[in-house]
Structures are given as structure tokens and as C-alpha cells.
Scaffold this active site. Sequence first.
Site, PDB file in Angstrom:
ATOM      1  N   SER A 137      18.100  72.281  32.083  1.00 12.60           N
ATOM      2  CA  SER A 137      17.523  73.348  31.271  1.00 12.60           C
ATOM      3  C   SER A 137      16.392  72.881  30.358  1.00 12.60           C
ATOM      4  O   SER A 137      15.557  73.689  29.947  1.00 12.60           O
ATOM      5  CB  SER A 137      18.615  73.998  30.416  1.00 12.60           C
ATOM      6  OG  SER A 137      19.248  73.030  29.600  1.00 12.60           O
ATOM      7  N   GLU A 318      19.419  78.910  16.418  1.00 14.97           N
ATOM      8  CA  GLU A 318      19.211  77.498  16.069  1.00 14.97           C
ATOM      9  C   GLU A 318      19.736  76.644  17.207  1.00 14.97           C
ATOM     10  O   GLU A 318      20.927  76.370  17.310  1.00 14.97           O
ATOM     11  CB  GLU A 318      19.908  77.139  14.761  1.00 14.97           C
ATOM     12  CG  GLU A 318      19.581  75.712  14.304  1.00 14.97           C
ATOM     13  CD  GLU A 318      20.016  75.432  12.876  1.00 14.97           C
ATOM     14  OE1 GLU A 318      20.189  74.246  12.541  1.00 14.97           O
ATOM     15  OE2 GLU A 318      20.175  76.390  12.094  1.00 14.97           O
ATOM     16  N   HIS A 322      16.901  72.855  23.302  1.00 12.20           N
ATOM     17  CA  HIS A 322      15.830  73.471  24.093  1.00 12.20           C
ATOM     18  C   HIS A 322      14.586  73.720  23.234  1.00 12.20           C
ATOM     19  O   HIS A 322      14.675  73.769  22.012  1.00 12.20           O
ATOM     20  CB  HIS A 322      16.337  74.760  24.726  1.00 12.20           C
ATOM     21  CG  HIS A 322      17.532  74.542  25.594  1.00 12.20           C
ATOM     22  ND1 HIS A 322      18.825  74.797  25.156  1.00 12.20           N
ATOM     23  CD2 HIS A 322      17.644  74.055  26.854  1.00 12.20           C
ATOM     24  CE1 HIS A 322      19.674  74.492  26.124  1.00 12.20           C
ATOM     25  NE2 HIS A 322      18.991  74.031  27.164  1.00 12.20           N
TER      26      HIS A 322
END
Length: 370
Positions: A137, A318, A322
Amino acid sequence: MAFKLIESAEAHWRRAHARTGVGAIRLTPATRSADSPKAPADTRYAQPSHIFTARIDNFLSTDSDCRHKTMPAPAARRPIERSATVSRRPHWHTVAQHWRALFLAVCSCVLPLIMSGPTTANADVAAPVHVYVAGDSTASTYTTGQAPRTGWGQALPVFFNSNAVVVNVAKSGASSKSFIDLGRLDHILGLITKGDYLLISFGHNDEKSDDPTRYTIPATTYKSYLSQYIDKARDKGANPVLITPVERRRFNSAGAITPTHGEYPAAMTELATAKRVPLIDLTASSTRLWNAQGVEGTKNYFMILPAGVYPDYPDGIEDNTHFQAYGAIQVARLIAHSLNSQAVIPAADFQKLDDKIPTSAIVWPTTAPY
């Protein structure tokens, strides 16, 4: 077709000289004697297959109108010292031979170039190299509904020119194991060709020991799965590159980054050395960058968003793993710089390595590409 053109040229010369008579010589067949009747007025012009006997002094005549000359009577001729059997080719045949030779010479030079295909320069323009990204990711491409979330693989194209095309196949939530199990590596192998590149970056989800579908052991299965990417890419003639996992934004009380990836970066480094694969130590370079930016400075890099600003994140978020667009661009810059400095990919394929890149350079597709 080439030989039909030559035959057409020969036919043209035959017709032209049949009309003008230029180059034609009226000869007396060798079988004719002094008592034979006079040759008919339409005596044929000599053809390549006809063999005639003629006096040499008649062939040496320079009279341009020799075709109208009548052979003198046998009694008036001077004694014949010798005779020759001459194969006489008309003028059109000689010229046609020259054209034929020229045509064949040109063909011998041009045809090999046509058959060999485009030059290297043209081939490069028509078919740029592809840089495939296999990752998790932190590298994925996100859609418009997920903006400003951005993966570094999504930002990487801004640092390449038209000589290279980035194909981001990174999958959110994937480990080195599950990426293969999901068929993502097979997808890449169906596309990748000789001379392309495969960037391989896993670790975040390999660490999840509570999930057997993704968990790998650094010293054994992690290396084993990564080896599949390396070996299969090389089987395709492509160039594998290992990238250690980007570090998370996790500061200790002293304001320094705390390592979160355990033994995985070291295991990847060992594998790169053993298999002689280029390695980008993104764990180390991102750690240096986060430490330089500090606790507050790094908030612009990660998905730390206030409430009420982004429609897709009305309550804010938060996320210290990422990236926002700006952070993804800076991480992609670290990777591009390393690929360039190690000469993994030719320097001519890069652009804007040190330029300020606006977040508007990022493209968020409406649907996920893979």
C-alpha cells in the site's frame, strides 16, 4: 516485380531503337554466297541469339548512317584476310544490362535494411522500457475517491521522461507471499519483456504474524518469496531491483525515528548480495529524511489530515504509514535518485530529479488500474 520492371525497360529500348534504327547494323548472314539472290529489303536487325559472319573492316566503320550502306559486290571487294564470328547485341540490350546491374546493386544495399526492421534509435522511440512496481500500500496507485492518499509508485512517473513508462501493479495489503498468491506476479510476468525493470518492495505486511496468508519469516520464507520475483524476472530477460520497505513515521521521545521493520530490511540486503541484485535501501534513506524533517515537518508527508478539509475524510485522519501527494513525491524522488546514482536505469531516462514538483503532477484515476 523488380524483374518485371527490368523487362519493361528492355521492351521500351527495343521499341525506341526499332523506330530510330540507332545502334542497329544490317548484316549479311554467313550462309549467303555470291550467287544467292539479293537479300530482301526487310532484312532483320541482328538479335542477341543470331550469330553472323561479317568482315571486320565493315564493323570498324564509323559512318553513323551505316545501316543504309549496301554491301559491295563480291568481285569488288578486296581480298579477305580473315573473318570473325561475332555475336552482335543491339544498343538497347547493353543499356538494359547497365540498368539491371544498377537495380540489383541498389536492392542488395536497401533490402537488408528493410528486412532487418527499424534502427535502434527508432525502436527506442517506439518502444520505451517499462518499469514495473511490485509492492504494498505504500506504493499503490489510489483513485480520486481516496485522494490525497498517494503511493510512491503512483508518483514515480514524474521523474521519468518518455524513454520509460512506469507500470504500477502494487497492491494495498499485499506481502511478498500474498502478492504471488493473488496472481499479481503472474500478471507482471505476462507483460514484462527483455530490458524492462521490476522494482520489488515488501515488508510492511510480511511482518503480520497473526495473518498466515501474508506472514513470512525474514531469514527463510521472506527470502524464498522474494527470490521468485528475482528469478522469474530474469527468466524474462528483465532486471529485478530490490527496495527495502519505507520507514513509518514513528518518533521516540527524543524526536528520532524508531525502526519498525525488524529483521526484514537486513534479510533483503543479504538476499540482494547473494543474488547480485541492485538494492535501494529505502528504509535507511527515508529514516534520514524523516529525522531531518522532524515531528512537525513530516506531517505534510503522511496522511495526517484535519477534519472538515477533505470531503473523503470528513473526520480527518492520522495515518503514519501512508502518504499524501507531497510525501509520495519525495519518497519517489529518493528511489529515482538511487536508481540513477547506481546506474541501474540509464541517466537519459530520468527528468526533474531535483526540481520542485507540484502535487498537481499526480494523477488519481477514477478506478484502480489493476
